[in-house]
Design an enzyme around this catalytic site. Structure first.
Site, mmCIF file in Angstrom:
data_model
loop_
_atom_site.group_PDB
_atom_site.id
_atom_site.type_symbol
_atom_site.label_atom_id
_atom_site.label_comp_id
_atom_site.label_asym_id
_atom_site.label_seq_id
_atom_site.Cartn_x
_atom_site.Cartn_y
_atom_site.Cartn_z
ATOM 1 N N ASN A 42 1.819 -3.012 -14.765
ATOM 2 C CA ASN A 42 2.382 -1.975 -15.638
ATOM 3 C C ASN A 42 1.912 -2.146 -17.082
ATOM 4 O O ASN A 42 1.733 -3.261 -17.570
ATOM 5 C CB ASN A 42 3.909 -1.898 -15.546
ATOM 6 C CG ASN A 42 4.623 -3.215 -15.731
ATOM 7 O OD1 ASN A 42 4.114 -4.266 -15.378
ATOM 8 N ND2 ASN A 42 5.812 -3.164 -16.295
ATOM 9 N N ILE A 43 1.702 -1.006 -17.739
ATOM 10 C CA ILE A 43 1.226 -0.989 -19.131
ATOM 11 C C ILE A 43 2.168 -0.106 -19.931
ATOM 12 O O ILE A 43 2.200 1.123 -19.738
ATOM 13 C CB ILE A 43 -0.216 -0.436 -19.215
ATOM 14 C CG1 ILE A 43 -1.171 -1.253 -18.319
ATOM 15 C CG2 ILE A 43 -0.700 -0.450 -20.672
ATOM 16 C CD1 ILE A 43 -2.581 -0.680 -18.214
ATOM 17 N N GLU A 44 2.959 -0.736 -20.782
ATOM 18 C CA GLU A 44 3.972 0.012 -21.546
ATOM 19 C C GLU A 44 3.425 0.477 -22.888
ATOM 20 O O GLU A 44 2.315 0.124 -23.293
ATOM 21 C CB GLU A 44 5.221 -0.862 -21.713
ATOM 22 C CG GLU A 44 5.812 -1.183 -20.357
ATOM 23 C CD GLU A 44 7.138 -1.910 -20.412
ATOM 24 O OE1 GLU A 44 7.506 -2.444 -21.481
ATOM 25 O OE2 GLU A 44 7.818 -1.931 -19.365
ATOM 26 N N CYS A 53 2.908 2.841 -14.572
ATOM 27 C CA CYS A 53 3.327 1.829 -13.600
ATOM 28 C C CYS A 53 2.124 1.119 -12.983
ATOM 29 O O CYS A 53 1.006 1.658 -12.945
ATOM 30 C CB CYS A 53 4.114 2.474 -12.459
ATOM 31 S SG CYS A 53 5.674 3.215 -12.948
ATOM 32 N N GLU A 55 1.414 0.624 -9.903
ATOM 33 C CA GLU A 55 0.840 1.331 -8.753
ATOM 34 C C GLU A 55 -0.184 2.367 -9.202
ATOM 35 O O GLU A 55 -1.256 2.509 -8.616
ATOM 36 C CB GLU A 55 1.942 2.045 -7.957
ATOM 37 C CG GLU A 55 2.981 1.116 -7.340
ATOM 38 C CD GLU A 55 4.182 0.886 -8.243
ATOM 39 O OE1 GLU A 55 4.004 0.749 -9.479
ATOM 40 O OE2 GLU A 55 5.305 0.838 -7.717
ATOM 41 N N CYS A 91 8.238 4.281 -8.101
ATOM 42 C CA CYS A 91 8.992 5.399 -8.696
ATOM 43 C C CYS A 91 8.489 6.718 -8.113
ATOM 44 O O CYS A 91 7.442 6.779 -7.446
ATOM 45 C CB CYS A 91 8.870 5.384 -10.213
ATOM 46 S SG CYS A 91 7.312 6.064 -10.831
ATOM 47 N N CYS A 94 4.855 7.733 -9.026
ATOM 48 C CA CYS A 94 3.842 6.971 -8.277
ATOM 49 C C CYS A 94 3.750 7.450 -6.834
ATOM 50 O O CYS A 94 2.661 7.530 -6.268
ATOM 51 C CB CYS A 94 4.147 5.481 -8.329
ATOM 52 S SG CYS A 94 3.832 4.776 -9.954
HETATM 53 N N1 THU Z 1 7.430 -0.089 -13.066
HETATM 54 C C1 THU Z 1 6.290 -0.211 -12.313
HETATM 55 O O1 THU Z 1 5.229 -0.598 -12.823
HETATM 56 N N2 THU Z 1 6.359 0.082 -10.996
HETATM 57 C C2 THU Z 1 7.502 0.425 -10.331
HETATM 58 O O2 THU Z 1 7.460 0.633 -9.122
HETATM 59 C C3 THU Z 1 8.772 0.514 -11.055
HETATM 60 C C4 THU Z 1 8.676 0.395 -12.528
HETATM 61 C C5 THU Z 1 7.381 -0.481 -14.479
HETATM 62 C C6 THU Z 1 7.461 0.613 -15.475
HETATM 63 C C7 THU Z 1 8.001 -0.109 -16.691
HETATM 64 O O3 THU Z 1 6.931 -0.710 -17.398
HETATM 65 C C8 THU Z 1 8.857 -1.212 -16.104
HETATM 66 O O4 THU Z 1 8.465 -1.344 -14.753
HETATM 67 C C9 THU Z 1 10.352 -0.961 -16.198
HETATM 68 O O5 THU Z 1 10.657 0.276 -15.665
#
Ligand code: THU
Length: 138
Positions: A42-44, A53, A55, A91, A94
């Site tokens: 994941n990259i925020e 996300c 995925e 999510c 995704c």
């Molecule tokens: N996130 C994912 O990368 N994949 C998921 O299936 C659920 C959520 C990430 C998004 C965000 O950076 C962090 O998890 C918290 O929601």
């Protein structure tokens, strides 16, 4: 490829997660039909909504490298610096991206919580009645 191995790659991919806001690290490992594997984490973003996300990062890496056939994706997530402690399921956004590129009745989603046992779902199970390319005649 054995799904346990794919899950190990997803767990390793968590190390690259950029998650300064949630401190929740997710890794994904996408198995292509040709046997190659693309990982993602994941990259925020400070503006929050541009966050991507793990995925989708894995899918977009693979698609942008020309891959079009996909067999399975393993996903592992949990608090930064800790082992995965609960099942992290993709999510809704995704799932929709998977619907674009994978056959829902055959594409496997592999999840792991704290136990060693993997849980495997078909995309059609976690996205019933999904809207996809076929709806637009593709
Ligand atoms: N996130 C994912 O990368 N994949 C998921 O299936 C659920 C959520 C990430 C998004 C965000 O950076 C962090 O998890 C918290 O929601």
């Amino acid at each position: 490829m054995e799904y346990g191995e794919l899950m190990k790659m997803a767990v390793t991919a968590r190390q690259s997660a950029y998650m300064p806001y949630s401190h929740f690290a997710v890794g994904a490992a996408l198995l292509c039909s040709d046997g190659s594997v693309y990982t993602g984490s994941n990259i925020e973003n400070a503006a929050f909504t541009p966050t991507v996300c793990a995925e989708r990062v894995a899918f977009f890496k693979a698609v942008s490298e020309g891959k079009r056939g996909f067999a399975a994706i393993a996903v592992a997530g949990g608090k930064e610096g800790e082992a995965p402690d609960a099942l992290v399921a993709p999510c809704g956004v995704c799932r929709q991206v998977m619907m674009e590129f994978a056959f829902p009745k055959t594409f496997d989603i592999i999840l792991a919580g704290s136990s060693e046992n993997l849980q495997v779902y078909k995309l059609s199970e976690i996205l019933p009645l999904g809207f996809g390319p076929e709806n637009l005649g593709r």
